[in-house]
Design an enzyme around this catalytic site. Structure first.
Site, PDB file in Angstrom:
ATOM      1  N   ARG A 230       0.956  -1.276   0.042  1.00 23.08           N
ATOM      2  CA  ARG A 230       0.077  -0.037  -0.032  1.00 23.08           C
ATOM      3  C   ARG A 230       0.935   1.234  -0.050  1.00 23.08           C
ATOM      4  NH1 ARG A 230      -2.376  -0.095   6.141  1.00 23.08           N
ATOM      5  NH2 ARG A 230      -0.485   0.445   7.264  1.00 23.08           N
TER       6      ARG A 230
ATOM      7  N   ASN B   1      -5.248   7.539   4.713  1.00 23.36           N
ATOM      8  CA  ASN B   1      -4.968   6.767   6.098  1.00 23.36           C
ATOM      9  C   ASN B   1      -3.532   7.139   6.352  1.00 23.36           C
ATOM     10  OD1 ASN B   1      -5.809   4.636   7.791  1.00 23.36           O
ATOM     11  ND2 ASN B   1      -3.625   3.589   7.105  1.00 23.36           N
ATOM     12  N   GLU B   2      -2.950   7.650   7.255  1.00 23.03           N
ATOM     13  CA  GLU B   2      -1.841   7.911   7.869  1.00 23.03           C
ATOM     14  C   GLU B   2      -0.921   8.555   6.673  1.00 23.03           C
ATOM     15  OE1 GLU B   2      -0.704   3.967   9.503  1.00 23.03           O
ATOM     16  OE2 GLU B   2      -1.527   4.608  11.335  1.00 23.03           O
TER      17      GLU B   2
ATOM     18  N   GLU C 152      -7.733   4.348  15.884  1.00 20.28           N
ATOM     19  CA  GLU C 152      -7.296   2.904  15.819  1.00 20.28           C
ATOM     20  C   GLU C 152      -6.334   2.378  16.949  1.00 20.28           C
ATOM     21  OE1 GLU C 152      -4.767   1.979  12.477  1.00 20.28           O
ATOM     22  OE2 GLU C 152      -6.051   2.848  10.952  1.00 20.28           O
TER      23      GLU C 152
ATOM     24  N   GLU D  50      -2.025  -8.081   6.646  1.00 28.98           N
ATOM     25  CA  GLU D  50      -2.032  -7.901   7.924  1.00 28.98           C
ATOM     26  C   GLU D  50      -2.879  -9.025   8.553  1.00 28.98           C
ATOM     27  OE1 GLU D  50      -0.619  -3.656   8.960  1.00 28.98           O
ATOM     28  OE2 GLU D  50      -2.852  -3.883   8.371  1.00 28.98           O
TER      29      GLU D  50
ATOM     30  N   PHE E 194      -2.499 -11.537  10.416  1.00 30.35           N
ATOM     31  CA  PHE E 194      -2.397 -11.877  11.748  1.00 30.35           C
ATOM     32  C   PHE E 194      -2.505 -10.457  12.796  1.00 30.35           C
ATOM     33  CE2 PHE E 194      -0.990 -15.831  10.161  1.00 30.35           C
ATOM     34  CZ  PHE E 194      -1.763 -16.705  11.148  1.00 30.35           C
ATOM     35  N   HIS E 195      -2.882  -9.371  12.126  1.00 27.77           N
ATOM     36  CA  HIS E 195      -3.240  -8.350  13.332  1.00 27.77           C
ATOM     37  C   HIS E 195      -4.277  -8.308  13.932  1.00 27.77           C
ATOM     38  CE1 HIS E 195      -4.165  -4.299  14.495  1.00 27.77           C
ATOM     39  NE2 HIS E 195      -2.815  -4.025  14.240  1.00 27.77           N
TER      40      HIS E 195
HETATM   41  C1  GAL Z   1      -2.143   1.431  11.053  1.00 30.40           C
HETATM   42  C2  GAL Z   1      -2.761   1.414   9.784  1.00 30.40           C
HETATM   43  C3  GAL Z   1      -3.829   0.217   9.579  1.00 30.40           C
HETATM   44  C4  GAL Z   1      -3.259  -1.046  10.049  1.00 30.40           C
HETATM   45  C5  GAL Z   1      -2.656  -0.972  11.769  1.00 30.40           C
HETATM   46  C6  GAL Z   1      -1.933  -2.228  11.773  1.00 30.40           C
HETATM   47  O1  GAL Z   1      -1.209   2.158  11.197  1.00 30.40           O
HETATM   48  O2  GAL Z   1      -3.537   2.660   9.816  1.00 30.40           O
HETATM   49  O3  GAL Z   1      -4.166   0.338   8.369  1.00 30.40           O
HETATM   50  O4  GAL Z   1      -2.039  -1.358   9.244  1.00 30.40           O
HETATM   51  O5  GAL Z   1      -1.801   0.183  11.620  1.00 30.40           O
HETATM   52  O6  GAL Z   1      -1.099  -1.838  13.162  1.00 30.40           O
END
Ligand code: GAL
Length: 661
Positions: A115, A153-154, A307, A355, A357-358
């Site tokens: 991304r 996003n960020e 988040e 991601e 396993f997030h």
């Molecule tokens: C953030 C991001 C999310 C996701 C998350 C995982 O920084 O905005 O999309 O990647 O981290 O920790």
């Protein structure tokens, strides 16, 4: 500016998170509706990474699938924070606009497959981003589910391509006025770097040895301004159709790519992402560090935790799980400090993709899991805090924070890497957190008169205006602690001449630093008051200040290490070395006590974190978190909103939100 408050629309604080229904099927969507109800979800961020579905080919939008999800969420009572998907351009975009891909300092053009593969200076990217933001706003401005807009996003991605070079040159011309002024500011007389035409000026790219410090800091400033311009473009495209709040989520990591003070002024609601970097009590301190920064960037207004992870602690080379109870404790750690809710990345843990396993509110194991049960209990708890909406936090201590100073401490050629910006900032905040003092972050040029104590842990770069402001703060009655290597360079990253730190701050401190003397990696110093120090020392002369602690070793033996100067109605302290954690914590605790600072709720054991939220009409709430292993008796009966009943004792690890009488 919007007139809508998110919490009015939600009828309370926000609870929920990123929701990516495009990764799942109809049966799962049905289950999502039911589980969101059980977890008390009232806000879902939708569409953050949906560009490829929303615009499958250039200029052809496909909104039907999103219509269906917004309708469904609305029917389920879940409001939507609708995102623009511009942080992840689809593969077709790369192939159509290869010039809009980011280029590394080494000249490598990145491609899709992850991304953030875009260049913010590329006209094709900016136009595509503005277009899709406008199309989404036009279509959904009046959709009853939509409560807020979430741009991108960020923002963080740097690029070093030719589009960037052209935009950088225009920015430099605007800032410096002429090529001569640029040459002067960057000190290009050194190493024969003089620029004879604008075409010769480049962004920092791979080169032989140290790069130019002035260019490096200007490039960081430029990248931040470029991101802000990109944000504004999307925000304004949305505002043409909607007057709902617009935000973008800031990442609060250990490096800094944006001037978040500037961003804070441009968003309707500051929104941050926060992932602790250590478990246990360090995660709680880190939560406070992130939350206090967020509130400060919001100018003291309410803000939103956009988040966090249900079960994610980024600890170096591994991602640790959280301890039982952390989901509630961390959520309340943010809410205590002014967040208008607790949101997560993400609702359902992905089955596939980068991601997978997030952590999420619904883990791979499904709803029959500790994580979902704790998440749902947290949702219920947050649901009981509606009356806190719109209230804020008052701090009487501040840590100075300036992105210019941060970027300047990252340049090549500094005498030691041990005095790192982020680490110093963190330590200063942690020392106040350990003393249970609620703390703001403040910019060195802002009005500081509301603070009794101000710490300046790493003001390596200090502007003339900042130096004058800090002097005035002390003169007006404030207590200021300036730490080593501060006020060493000006806005252009040029060394201050005639002694550090920058005049006229020096007058308030009553000292003059003549020489920086970094220490070898394993050297330790003892000071005359018994404290211990490492990494750094300075040869300084008292010019009115008294010596509180002196060096005891080597050429500096007997010379001041820590000084105090009565100046005007206040006190300017100067610390010229890096104390060890215990000595530094003791110094900060002593300064806090001397300035009458203590916990928001006095009389509780040190293990209990307490922060008070205040409404404009005088109502107050105390948020308490017991980090200790003993139960704590509360002074007097109090009504706890979390349990909606009286509370006399806080168990180990327990939390409470007490209505103050
Ligand atoms: C953030 C991001 C999310 C996701 C998350 C995982 O920084 O905005 O999309 O990647 O981290 O920790």
């Amino acid at each position: 500016m919007t007139t809508h408050r998110l919490t009015d629309r939600l009828g309370g604080l926000a609870f929920g998170g990123d929701y990516n229904p495009e990764q799942w099927d109809a049966a799962t969507w049905k289950e999502d509706d039911e589980l969101m109800r059980r977890a008390g979800v009232n806000l879902a961020t939708v569409g953050v990474f949906s560009w490829a579905l929303l615009e499958p080919e250039e200029g052809r939008y496909a909104f039907d699938w999103l219509d269906a999800h917004l309708d469904r969420l609305h029917a389920a009572g879940v409001a939507v924070d609708l995102a623009t998907p511009t942080a992840s351009p689809p593969p077709w975009f790369t192939l159509t606009h290869p010039d809009a891909l980011p280029v590394t300092p080494e000249g490598v053009r990145l491609t899709h497959g992850s991304r953030d593969t875009y260049c913010l200076a590329a006209p094709a990217y900016r136009e595509a981003a503005r277009r899709i933001a406008a199309a989404l706003a036009e279509r959904y401005a009046d959709h009853p589910a939509v409560a807020m807009w979430h741009v991108h996003n960020e923002y963080a991605t740097p690029c070093h391509c030719e589009h960037t070079a052209a935009a950088f040159r225009s920015w430099l011309l605007e800032r410096h006025g002429s090529l001569d002024a640029l040459n002067e500011a960057w000190g290009t007389a050194f190493w024969s770097q003089r620029y004879g035409s604008w075409e010769q000026v480049q962004p920092p790219r791979a080169t032989q040895w140290h790069g130019n410090p002035g260019r490096s800091v200007d490039f960081s400033r430029f990248c931040s301004d470029l991101a802000l311009a990109a944000y504004r473009e999307q925000r304004d495209a949305i505002r043409a159709h909607s007057d709902l709040p617009v935000t973008t989520n800031f990442m609060l990591p250990a490096y800094q790519s944006l001037d978040l003070w500037a961003f804070g002024r441009e968003v309707d609601l500051v929104a941050v992402d926060h992932y602790p970097c250590a478990p246990g009590v360090d995660a709680a301190a880190d939560t406070a560090f992130g939350a206090d920064r967020a509130r400060s960037f919001a100018g003291g207004r309410p803000w939103l935790l956009m988040e966090q992870g249900t079960n994610t602690v980024y600890a170096g080379d591994r991602t640790l799980a959280k301890e039982p109870g952390d989901i509630l404790r961390h959520s309340l750690g943010h809410i205590a400090r002014g967040s208008e809710g607790a949101l997560f990345f993400q609702w359902r843990q992905s089955r596939a993709g980068a991601e997978f396993f997030h952590s999420a509110l619904v883990p791979h194991a499904g709803a029959d899991s500790r994580v979902f049960r704790e998440a749902a209990a947290t949702g219920t708890a947050v649901g009981r805090l509606a009356e806190l909406a719109g209230s804020t936090v008052r701090a009487r201590a501040a840590v100075l924070h300036d992105s210019d100073a941060w970027w300047a401490m990252d340049v090549d050629g500094l005498p030691s890497r041990e005095l790192d910006y982020h680490g110093s900032l963190r330590r200063a905040h942690r020392a106040l957190w350990d003393a249970r003092v609620t703390t703001d972050f403040a910019h060195p040029e802002q009005d500081l008169s509301r603070y009794r104590l101000v710490l300046a842990p790493a003001l390596f770069l200090l502007s003339d205006a900042g130096a004058a402001n800090l002097r005035a703060y002390v003169e007006g009655g404030g207590t200021l602690l300036v730490q080593p290597f501060s006020g060493a360079v000006d806005e252009r990253v040029q060394a201050r001449l005639g002694g550090y730190p920058a005049a006229p701050l020096r007058e308030a401190l009553g000292i003059r630093v003549e020489e920086y003397r970094p220490l070898p990696a394993d050297a330790e110093l003892a000071l005359s008051d018994g404290s211990r120090a490492r990494s750094w020392s300075e040869s300084l002369r008292a010019e009115g200040a008294e010596t509180v602690a002196a060096y005891t070793d080597g050429m500096l033996a007997g010379l001041p290490a820590l000084t105090r100067h009565a100046f005007g109605a206040g006190h300017g302290w100067y610390l010229s070395t890096r104390l060890d954690d215990a000595s530094y914590a003791a110094l900060v605790a002593a300064l806090a006590a001397a300035t009458g600072l203590g916990p928001d709720v006095p009389g509780l054991p040190a293990a209990v974190e307490s922060v008070t939220r205040r409404a404009e009409d005088g109502r107050r709430w105390h948020v308490l978190i017991n980090h200790g292993s003993d139960p704590v008796a509360l002074p007097g009966p109090a009504h706890d909103l979390l349990t909606d009943g009286p509370l006399a004792e806080l168990p180990p690890g327990g939390c409470a939100v007490l209505r103050a009488r």
